[in-house]
Design an enzyme around this catalytic site. Structure first.
Site, PDB file in Angstrom:
ATOM      1  N   TYR A  53      -0.797   4.263  10.780  1.00  0.00           N
ATOM      2  CA  TYR A  53      -1.190   3.258  11.779  1.00  0.00           C
ATOM      3  C   TYR A  53       0.019   2.988  12.660  1.00  0.00           C
ATOM      4  CZ  TYR A  53      -5.401   1.998   9.080  1.00  0.00           C
ATOM      5  OH  TYR A  53      -6.608   2.024   8.441  1.00  0.00           O
ATOM      6  N   LYS A  77       1.852   1.866   7.432  1.00  0.00           N
ATOM      7  CA  LYS A  77       2.193   1.051   8.604  1.00  0.00           C
ATOM      8  C   LYS A  77       3.200   1.779   9.484  1.00  0.00           C
ATOM      9  CE  LYS A  77       0.853  -2.400   9.487  1.00  0.00           C
ATOM     10  NZ  LYS A  77      -0.366  -2.705  10.300  1.00  0.00           N
ATOM     11  N   ARG A  87       0.825  -1.200   0.000  1.00  0.00           N
ATOM     12  CA  ARG A  87       0.000   0.000   0.000  1.00  0.00           C
ATOM     13  C   ARG A  87       0.869   1.264   0.000  1.00  0.00           C
ATOM     14  NH1 ARG A  87      -3.676  -1.455   5.138  1.00  0.00           N
ATOM     15  NH2 ARG A  87      -1.696  -2.397   5.733  1.00  0.00           N
TER      16      ARG A  87
END
Length: 372
Positions: free
Chosen positions: A94, A75, A15
């Site tokens: 995140y 991430k 991603r």
């Protein structure tokens, strides 16, 4: 503001945190965007598309971190990125601090400002930046679970939906939130016999109203879980306590109650997992077996479908990222309570209670937003 988009380097994470459309939006507001070369390639976006949208392409991750005031990621930073992070640099991504003590200490020591997607919270207590990835992960849990039920992959050798004359598989979903709801819908659509458990009776009533006839709702408690796992073929862990560790609803001792070849998919593994024997795995090596039970515990499940995941995630994150860039994090958080709840670490202090409790560290209930 100077915004940096590094290439994700976590195992099999394809991603990207900003699409070319997102770059164009940032440019419209007068911001400068630096994108690491090939950062979007895994999601289907070439460097040329970013350049056409107005981004400056940089060759290395070091260059991106060195120049950016705000880093937008998908991430959490991994160990090789820690030295690149500057004091007071804003990281919007995140984090899942409650599952990594090492990451928590590293960000405190670096003096970074860590605004976590997973704890941005609306007044109705919904988590707008977790929802899109929860939807993907919930649907993928069934897709992966069905695959690993196949005998060559050490599962029980059961087709999820069965066939005429042969009963379908039994699927147990623990948790009736976004992940659990999507998992139950997918399993039901494939013809499985589904039981979804939750602690909230109002939520169970809602699910009972919207789910098809092959989905049963049940109150979540130790007795009911212990009984249900004995004949479940696929178990999906979908429990979330925002910013905190998930409780262990299935313990190591309970594995012996399950039939050999049962598959467990713990979507909560990012937050420590709700199945005691689950530890994070990767798309490269997604499963392991304990007591003849197949464990699928990939910590970034949506990374396997990056095109879908990137678009779903950036649709949700971009409005918040624009606010942070336009106003700076202090003013943005002072004016927007949703963003303020996303602050996990700043000024070397922990600002989110669940993270402090996870590692027995001091919790700072309030932060003075000096530039608000």
């Amino acid at each position: 503001m100077i915004i940096g988009v590094p290439k994700e380097i976590k195992n099999n994470e394809n991603r990207v945190a900003l699409t070319p459309a997102g770059v164009s939006e940032m440019k419209k507001h007068g911001h400068t965007v630096y994108v690491q070369s090939t950062a979007g390639l895994g999601s289907g976006f070439a460097d040329e598309e970013y350049a056409q949208a107005g981004a400056v392409i940089l060759s290395t991750i070091e260059e991106v971190y060195a120049i950016a005031e705000m880093i937008i990621k998908v991430k959490e930073p991994i160990a090789s990125e820690y030295p690149l992070i500057k004091k007071d640099q804003l990281l919007f991504t995140y984090f899942h601090f409650a599952s990594s003590e090492e990451l928590t200490h590293a960000m405190l020591e670096k003096g970074a400002v860590c605004l976590a997607y997973e704890t941005v919270e609306k007044t109705d207590r919904s988590l707008p930046l977790l929802v899109p990835m929860s939807e993907v992960a919930g649907r993928m849990a069934i897709q992966q679970g069905a695959k690993y039920l196949e005998k060559p992959l050490k599962g029980r050798g059961i087709l999820l939906g069965g066939v005429p004359g042969v009963p379908p598989a039994k699927v147990l979903v623990l948790g009736g939130g976004i992940v659990g709801t999507q998992a139950a819908k997918m399993a039901a659509g494939l013809g499985a016999q589904v039981t979804i458990m939750d602690l909230s009776l109002p939520r169970l009533r809602q699910l009972d109203d919207i789910m098809p006839a092959n989905v049963n709702t049940e109150m979540s408690n130790h007795y009911n879980i212990t009984r249900a796992i004995k004949d479940a073929d696929l178990i999906v862990g979908a429990v979330l306590i925002p910013g905190a560790k998930a409780p262990h609803l299935i313990t190591r001792d309970m594995l012996k109650l399950m039939r050999p070849g049962t598959v467990v998919v713990d979507v909560a593994v990012d937050q420590g997992g709700c199945i005691e024997t689950c530890t994070p795995t990767t798309h490269e090596n997604p499963t392991f077996i304990i007591d003849d039970i197949v464990h699928y515990c990939v910590a970034n499940m949506p990374g396997a479908v990056p095109y879908t995941s990137t678009l779903a995630l950036t649709n949700a994150t971009l409005p918040y990222a624009v606010q942070l860039a336009n106003k700076g994090w202090e003013k943005a958080c002072a004016e927007n309570e949703e963003l303020k709840k996303g602050l996990n670490v700043a000024n070397g202090k922990i600002l989110y209670k669940g993270v402090a409790e996870a590692w027995n560290l001091p919790f700072n209930e309030e932060i003075v937003l000096a530039n608000a």
